[in-house]
Write a protein that holds these residues in place. Structure first.
Motif, mmCIF file in Angstrom:
data_model
loop_
_atom_site.group_PDB
_atom_site.id
_atom_site.type_symbol
_atom_site.label_atom_id
_atom_site.label_comp_id
_atom_site.label_asym_id
_atom_site.label_seq_id
_atom_site.Cartn_x
_atom_site.Cartn_y
_atom_site.Cartn_z
ATOM 1 N N PRO A 72 1.173 -3.724 4.292
ATOM 2 C CA PRO A 72 2.341 -4.608 4.303
ATOM 3 C C PRO A 72 2.768 -4.938 2.873
ATOM 4 N N ASP A 73 3.976 -5.460 2.742
ATOM 5 C CA ASP A 73 4.544 -5.780 1.426
ATOM 6 C C ASP A 73 3.613 -6.625 0.572
ATOM 7 N N THR A 74 3.034 -7.651 1.167
ATOM 8 C CA THR A 74 2.184 -8.558 0.393
ATOM 9 C C THR A 74 0.950 -7.849 -0.139
ATOM 10 N N ARG A 85 7.064 6.403 1.613
ATOM 11 C CA ARG A 85 6.365 6.627 2.874
ATOM 12 C C ARG A 85 7.061 7.700 3.715
ATOM 13 N N LYS A 105 7.389 1.610 -1.017
ATOM 14 C CA LYS A 105 7.637 1.744 0.418
ATOM 15 C C LYS A 105 8.614 2.875 0.736
ATOM 16 N N THR A 106 9.507 3.198 -0.187
ATOM 17 C CA THR A 106 10.463 4.282 0.064
ATOM 18 C C THR A 106 9.796 5.653 0.021
ATOM 19 N N ASN A 141 7.608 -6.897 -7.396
ATOM 20 C CA ASN A 141 8.313 -6.787 -6.108
ATOM 21 C C ASN A 141 9.220 -5.568 -6.070
ATOM 22 N N GLU A 142 9.910 -5.273 -7.167
ATOM 23 C CA GLU A 142 10.759 -4.079 -7.239
ATOM 24 C C GLU A 142 9.901 -2.817 -7.075
ATOM 25 N N ALA A 172 6.912 -2.584 -5.624
ATOM 26 C CA ALA A 172 6.413 -2.535 -4.241
ATOM 27 C C ALA A 172 7.485 -2.017 -3.291
ATOM 28 N N ALA A 173 8.713 -2.477 -3.470
ATOM 29 C CA ALA A 173 9.817 -2.009 -2.613
ATOM 30 C C ALA A 173 10.039 -0.514 -2.795
ATOM 31 N N ILE A 178 0.698 -4.608 -0.840
ATOM 32 C CA ILE A 178 1.124 -3.697 -1.905
ATOM 33 C C ILE A 178 1.271 -4.480 -3.207
ATOM 34 N N ALA A 179 1.972 -5.590 -3.149
ATOM 35 C CA ALA A 179 2.178 -6.414 -4.344
ATOM 36 C C ALA A 179 0.852 -6.931 -4.891
#
Length: 99
Positions: free
Chosen positions: A57-59, A95, A92-93, A85-86, A88-89, A61-62
């Motif tokens: 999840p996002d958290t 994946r 996700k791309t 955060n940038e 981590a976002a 990854i960060a």
């Protein structure tokens, strides 16, 4: 008319400003991560995880970017929270959809 125009311009500027940072995640990845994870996230050099298969999840990854894990260095002193955060976002791309 100015009462309406000024807030509208500020809104457009703010939206354009945040959109302008969308490439920052990729630039940060290429500078800090691609060496081990590869440009597509699948390299796995030095035991780096395949980011294409990651389901974190996002958290999480960060958190790993911030604190590091095993051989992966921590970036909390090199990157500010917005950059983390940038990054981590962007990760996700990378994946790939599960088959």
């Amino acid at each position: 008319m100015r009462i309406i125009l000024i807030p509208l311009l500020l809104l457009l500027f703010a939206t354009g400003y945040s959109t302008g940072h969308s490439g920052e995640g990729q630039a940060l990845y290429e500078h800090h991560c691609a060496r081990c994870h590869g440009t597509d996230g699948a390299r796995g050099m030095f035991g780096a995880k395949n980011l294409q298969k990651s389901q974190l999840p996002d958290t999480a990854i960060a958190l790993q970017i911030r604190n590091g894990k095993r051989i992966m260095p921590a970036f909390k002193k090199k990157l500010n929270p917005d950059q983390i955060n940038e990054l981590a976002a962007y990760i996700k791309t990378l994946r790939k959809p599960a088959i």
